[in-house]
Design a protein around this motif. Structure first.
Motif, PDB file in Angstrom:
ATOM      1  N   ALA A 138      44.624  25.349  44.182  1.00 38.71           N
ATOM      2  CA  ALA A 138      44.874  26.323  43.120  1.00 38.71           C
ATOM      3  C   ALA A 138      46.253  26.110  42.499  1.00 38.71           C
ATOM      4  O   ALA A 138      46.419  26.146  41.275  1.00 38.71           O
ATOM      5  CB  ALA A 138      44.748  27.742  43.667  1.00 38.71           C
ATOM      6  N   MET A 142      47.357  25.076  38.643  1.00 34.10           N
ATOM      7  CA  MET A 142      48.139  25.985  37.810  1.00 34.10           C
ATOM      8  C   MET A 142      49.338  25.308  37.155  1.00 34.10           C
ATOM      9  O   MET A 142      49.707  25.645  36.030  1.00 34.10           O
ATOM     10  CB  MET A 142      48.610  27.171  38.644  1.00 34.10           C
ATOM     11  CG  MET A 142      47.516  28.168  38.987  1.00 34.10           C
ATOM     12  SD  MET A 142      46.652  28.806  37.517  1.00 34.10           S
ATOM     13  CE  MET A 142      48.023  29.552  36.610  1.00 34.10           C
ATOM     14  N   THR A 161      40.832  23.299  32.620  1.00 33.15           N
ATOM     15  CA  THR A 161      40.284  24.458  33.325  1.00 33.15           C
ATOM     16  C   THR A 161      38.810  24.249  33.657  1.00 33.15           C
ATOM     17  O   THR A 161      38.367  24.504  34.784  1.00 33.15           O
ATOM     18  CB  THR A 161      40.451  25.732  32.486  1.00 33.15           C
ATOM     19  OG1 THR A 161      41.840  25.962  32.244  1.00 33.15           O
ATOM     20  CG2 THR A 161      39.859  26.943  33.205  1.00 33.15           C
ATOM     21  N   GLN A 177      36.146  32.400  48.413  1.00 32.59           N
ATOM     22  CA  GLN A 177      36.818  31.470  47.515  1.00 32.59           C
ATOM     23  C   GLN A 177      35.990  31.240  46.250  1.00 32.59           C
ATOM     24  O   GLN A 177      36.519  31.219  45.136  1.00 32.59           O
ATOM     25  CB  GLN A 177      37.049  30.142  48.240  1.00 32.59           C
ATOM     26  CG  GLN A 177      38.007  30.234  49.419  1.00 32.59           C
ATOM     27  CD  GLN A 177      37.989  28.988  50.274  1.00 32.59           C
ATOM     28  OE1 GLN A 177      37.090  28.148  50.164  1.00 32.59           O
ATOM     29  NE2 GLN A 177      38.974  28.845  51.154  1.00 32.59           N
ATOM     30  N   LEU A 180      36.223  34.248  44.064  1.00 31.30           N
ATOM     31  CA  LEU A 180      37.534  34.325  43.424  1.00 31.30           C
ATOM     32  C   LEU A 180      37.605  33.400  42.211  1.00 31.30           C
ATOM     33  O   LEU A 180      38.128  33.788  41.155  1.00 31.30           O
ATOM     34  CB  LEU A 180      38.632  33.960  44.427  1.00 31.30           C
ATOM     35  CG  LEU A 180      40.074  34.014  43.901  1.00 31.30           C
ATOM     36  CD1 LEU A 180      40.406  35.416  43.400  1.00 31.30           C
ATOM     37  CD2 LEU A 180      41.061  33.583  44.978  1.00 31.30           C
ATOM     38  N   VAL A 181      37.086  32.181  42.349  1.00 29.08           N
ATOM     39  CA  VAL A 181      37.089  31.236  41.237  1.00 29.08           C
ATOM     40  C   VAL A 181      36.297  31.801  40.058  1.00 29.08           C
ATOM     41  O   VAL A 181      36.762  31.787  38.908  1.00 29.08           O
ATOM     42  CB  VAL A 181      36.497  29.877  41.668  1.00 29.08           C
ATOM     43  CG1 VAL A 181      36.284  28.971  40.452  1.00 29.08           C
ATOM     44  CG2 VAL A 181      37.416  29.196  42.675  1.00 29.08           C
ATOM     45  N   GLY A 183      35.611  34.931  39.485  1.00 30.84           N
ATOM     46  CA  GLY A 183      36.311  36.099  38.973  1.00 30.84           C
ATOM     47  C   GLY A 183      37.469  35.728  38.062  1.00 30.84           C
ATOM     48  O   GLY A 183      37.689  36.375  37.028  1.00 30.84           O
ATOM     49  N   VAL A 184      38.207  34.687  38.432  1.00 32.65           N
ATOM     50  CA  VAL A 184      39.331  34.243  37.597  1.00 32.65           C
ATOM     51  C   VAL A 184      38.834  33.718  36.251  1.00 32.65           C
ATOM     52  O   VAL A 184      39.451  33.970  35.203  1.00 32.65           O
ATOM     53  CB  VAL A 184      40.146  33.155  38.333  1.00 32.65           C
ATOM     54  CG1 VAL A 184      41.152  32.499  37.394  1.00 32.65           C
ATOM     55  CG2 VAL A 184      40.872  33.755  39.535  1.00 32.65           C
ATOM     56  N   VAL A 185      37.704  33.005  36.267  1.00 33.11           N
ATOM     57  CA  VAL A 185      37.131  32.504  35.019  1.00 33.11           C
ATOM     58  C   VAL A 185      36.741  33.665  34.106  1.00 33.11           C
ATOM     59  O   VAL A 185      37.051  33.667  32.902  1.00 33.11           O
ATOM     60  CB  VAL A 185      35.899  31.617  35.300  1.00 33.11           C
ATOM     61  CG1 VAL A 185      35.170  31.270  34.001  1.00 33.11           C
ATOM     62  CG2 VAL A 185      36.318  30.348  36.027  1.00 33.11           C
ATOM     63  N   LEU A 187      37.958  36.685  34.161  1.00 35.70           N
ATOM     64  CA  LEU A 187      39.197  37.339  33.717  1.00 35.70           C
ATOM     65  C   LEU A 187      39.846  36.560  32.578  1.00 35.70           C
ATOM     66  O   LEU A 187      40.347  37.151  31.610  1.00 35.70           O
ATOM     67  CB  LEU A 187      40.162  37.456  34.898  1.00 35.70           C
ATOM     68  CG  LEU A 187      41.527  38.092  34.601  1.00 35.70           C
ATOM     69  CD1 LEU A 187      41.354  39.528  34.106  1.00 35.70           C
ATOM     70  CD2 LEU A 187      42.412  38.057  35.842  1.00 35.70           C
ATOM     71  N   ALA A 188      39.824  35.218  32.672  1.00 37.81           N
ATOM     72  CA  ALA A 188      40.426  34.391  31.626  1.00 37.81           C
ATOM     73  C   ALA A 188      39.684  34.555  30.303  1.00 37.81           C
ATOM     74  O   ALA A 188      40.302  34.686  29.237  1.00 37.81           O
ATOM     75  CB  ALA A 188      40.425  32.931  32.053  1.00 37.81           C
ATOM     76  N   SER A 191      40.483  37.925  28.863  1.00 36.35           N
ATOM     77  CA  SER A 191      41.857  37.945  28.354  1.00 36.35           C
ATOM     78  C   SER A 191      41.955  37.292  26.983  1.00 36.35           C
ATOM     79  O   SER A 191      42.659  37.780  26.094  1.00 36.35           O
ATOM     80  CB  SER A 191      42.790  37.239  29.342  1.00 36.35           C
ATOM     81  OG  SER A 191      42.807  37.896  30.589  1.00 36.35           O
TER      82      SER A 191
END
Length: 371
Positions: A138, A142, A161, A177, A180-181, A183-185, A187-188, A191
């Protein structure tokens, strides 16, 4: 050494050769009236360098990349950082470093570096990815994202990405994990949508010109003479090609400069105008076969490292083709993402060749040789 060619995948070589021939032909036809043959000659030089790199890397044991991964990654990160301070600004982003008459784009090399490092860090030899592995991967992802967004080069950041997420999801992640991946996608994406709508504190995530491009994508009539002009002219060129096209060098949109940066961003529209639906579908078929062979390479890879590298390469090519062709026909926003092996650009072309050379090395070491 030559015995390894018994397992050589010819499609991983022939298809890039065909695409590079198409590239040089169209770059010459599209730019000769305004810039002479200089761009076509440069692209020819890039093609030679790229195929030399591909050939050399085919005979290098791909597992050696793991030993050099952090050196490669560190050098590329330094170049990305240097680009912010000494790079040349074009189209709203400082993504290029001038080296004499040529331009070097570290963001392109970062794609391959990240594929190699993530594949190496996330390989588990049959077990689940450890928490420490996941956190290192991760963090590795980043750093280039932050540096590229500071340029800012939104298109390259999106590609990195997408290929990183693909590698993560094809690795042996634990359930939390994987969630989480994903979820981050999500969220991105949310956003970016909030930034487009100027909802604080996300309003400044996208630059104003990027918001204009998104607005034109959602409503082509939003600014037909401004941010929507490129897409409208591209769609006209694609439609004008019809079934068999208007012929090489005869397209009014591409030859009369209605299409901006036609040799790179909108070269697919020029090909569609010249060769029509038949030629366009033929070009896309070449990419489909190329991606299929990369997936086959992933399938036969001897280890998880080789598998994840091939998955990363296949993802990168699929996404860039979908994005570039999509923006040429008005179903994707304009991001400046090139068409692999076809759009003008030396760093990108050599990078693709390096990736395919690595994939070919995985293929030739995937089967038991007979003598």
């Amino acid at each position: 050494m030559w015995s390894r060619l018994k397992t050589f995948d010819p499609f991983l070589f022939i298809i890039p050769v065909l695409l590079s021939i198409i590239s040089i032909i169209f770059i010459y036809v599209l730019t000769v009236d305004n810039q002479g043959d200089s761009l076509a000659i440069r692209q020819g030089i890039f093609v030679v360098v790229g195929f030399l790199a591909m050939g050399i890397l085919t005979f290098v044991d791909y597992r050696a990349w793991r030993a050099w991964r952090w050196w490669i990654y560190g050098i590329v990160m330094v170049l990305l950082l240097a680009t912010i301070f000494i790079g040349t600004k074009q189209f709203g982003a400082t993504s290029w470093i001038n080296i004499g008459p040529f331009q070097f784009e570290p963001g392109e090399v970062a794609k391959i570096a990240l594929i190699v490092v993530l594949a190496s860090v996330l390989q588990t030899r049959g077990a689940k990815v450890k928490n420490s592995q996941f956190l290192i991967a991760a963090a590795t992802f980043m750093v280039p994202i932050v540096l590229i967004m500071l340029q800012p080069d939104f298109g390259t950041a999106v590609i990195i990405t997408v290929l990183a997420v693909s590698i993560f999801l094809h690795a042996r992640l634990q359930r939390w994990q994987r969630f989480l991946v994903i979820g981050v996608v999500v969220l991105a994406v949310v956003s970016i949508g909030l930034s487009f709508k100027n909802v604080e504190p996300f309003g400044h995530l996208l630059k104003s010109y990027q918001k204009e491009r998104l607005a034109s994508f959602l409503d082509p009539t939003h600014d037909a003479s401004g941010s929507g002009y490129n897409v409208e002219q591209s769609k006209i060129a694609v439609g004008a090609g019809g079934l068999l096209g208007q012929g090489l060098g005869n397209g009014s949109q591409s030859q009369l400069n209605f299409l901006p940066v036609v040799q790179s961003d909108f070269i697919f529209a020029a090909i569609a105008e010249a060769w029509g639906m038949v030629g366009s579908y033929g070009l896309i078929l070449l990419f489909i076969v190329l991606v299929f062979r990369l997936l086959q390479a992933a399938k036969v890879a001897q280890d998880e490292f080789g598998y994840l590298v091939c998955i990363g390469m296949a993802t990168m090519i699929v996404f860039q083709v979908l994005q570039n062709v999509g923006m040429n026909i008005g179903i994707m926003p304009v991001t400046g993402i090139p068409l692999p092996f076809v759009s003008y650009g030396g760093t990108a072309f050599v990078t693709y060749c390096i990736g395919l050379g690595l994939a070919q090395a995985i293929v030739v070491r995937s089967k038991r040789l007979t003598f």
